[in-house]
Write an enzyme that holds these catalytic residues in place. Sequence first.
Site, PDB file in Angstrom:
ATOM      1  N   ASP A 105      -8.399   3.789   1.104  1.00 16.18           N
ATOM      2  CA  ASP A 105      -7.404   4.189   2.096  1.00 16.18           C
ATOM      3  C   ASP A 105      -8.121   4.724   3.340  1.00 16.18           C
ATOM      4  OD1 ASP A 105      -5.368   5.270   3.572  1.00 16.18           O
ATOM      5  OD2 ASP A 105      -4.475   6.392   1.910  1.00 16.18           O
ATOM      6  N   ARG A 113      -3.325  -0.589   5.382  1.00 18.89           N
ATOM      7  CA  ARG A 113      -3.921  -1.659   4.571  1.00 18.89           C
ATOM      8  C   ARG A 113      -3.024  -2.880   4.383  1.00 18.89           C
ATOM      9  NH1 ARG A 113      -5.223   2.170  -0.288  1.00 18.89           N
ATOM     10  NH2 ARG A 113      -3.309   3.053   0.597  1.00 18.89           N
ATOM     11  N   CYS A 138       0.867  -1.178   0.000  1.00 21.21           N
ATOM     12  CA  CYS A 138       0.000   0.000   0.000  1.00 21.21           C
ATOM     13  C   CYS A 138       0.905   1.230   0.000  1.00 21.21           C
ATOM     14  CB  CYS A 138      -0.964  -0.019   1.186  1.00 21.21           C
ATOM     15  SG  CYS A 138      -0.149   0.005   2.807  1.00 21.21           S
TER      16      CYS A 138
HETATM   17  P1  4NP Z   1      -1.743   2.849   4.030  1.00 25.04           P
HETATM   18  O1  4NP Z   1      -2.392   4.212   4.599  1.00 25.04           O
HETATM   19  O2  4NP Z   1      -1.179   3.163   2.667  1.00 25.04           O
HETATM   20  O3  4NP Z   1      -2.902   1.911   3.961  1.00 25.04           O
HETATM   21  O4  4NP Z   1      -0.677   2.426   5.024  1.00 25.04           O
HETATM   22  C1  4NP Z   1      -1.708   5.426   4.647  1.00 25.04           C
HETATM   23  C2  4NP Z   1      -0.741   5.622   5.602  1.00 25.04           C
HETATM   24  C3  4NP Z   1      -0.091   6.843   5.680  1.00 25.04           C
HETATM   25  C4  4NP Z   1      -0.396   7.854   4.778  1.00 25.04           C
HETATM   26  C5  4NP Z   1      -1.368   7.655   3.806  1.00 25.04           C
HETATM   27  C6  4NP Z   1      -2.015   6.434   3.742  1.00 25.04           C
HETATM   28  N1  4NP Z   1       0.267   9.110   4.878  1.00 25.04           N
HETATM   29  O5  4NP Z   1      -0.062  10.017   4.098  1.00 25.04           O
HETATM   30  O6  4NP Z   1       1.166   9.268   5.717  1.00 25.04           O
END
Ligand code: 4NP
Length: 168
Positions: free
Chosen positions: A132, A21, A15
């Site tokens: 997300d 995720r 992800c």
């Molecule tokens: P992930 O979610 O891709 O599912 O781990 C996110 C985690 C951090 C960020 C965005 C999405 N961020 O912008 O820091």
Amino acid sequence: MVPEASVLVAVLFVCLGNICRSPTAEGIFRAQVQAAGLSNRILVDSAGSHAYHEGESPDIRACAAALERGFDLSGQVGRQIKTSDFEYFDYILAMDRENLHFLQKMQPADSHSRVALFLDYAEGREGQSVPDPYFGHSDGFALVIELVESAGKGLLKQIGRNLPKIKT
Ligand code: 4NP
């Protein structure tokens, strides 16, 4: 990640940040693999397309939602995907279209990894992304779990069909 000598299939979930995720996918798919008695045959890992959360534990909201459903994400540590992952992993599965495009661009020409959307393995959800949950409400994490459980079942079925062919 210390691969066992008997591992036949290696699966990497990807992800953006590797704190919501893909750690959820790693934890749930590992539990599904264990329940199927295939822990020594299928290696499971996760990574982020970006290094924002390198070295961090999964998001506490992701951990809490997973624990509520009986899945333990503790012990996981965030990392960024690297080029050598495309040599090692048989499946590199993106949680959304943006990360799929990122992986397709990054994949070296001589890599045989199967790069796809994870939800291609969820019946009726083919071509879809796992939303997300990072900036949203906590119910977003419950949806992640529901989608991941469904895709994990489909993926395990597909890998299970191919395992005897891979075995030497
Ligand atoms: P992930 O979610 O891709 O599912 O781990 C996110 C985690 C951090 C960020 C965005 C999405 N961020 O912008 O820091």
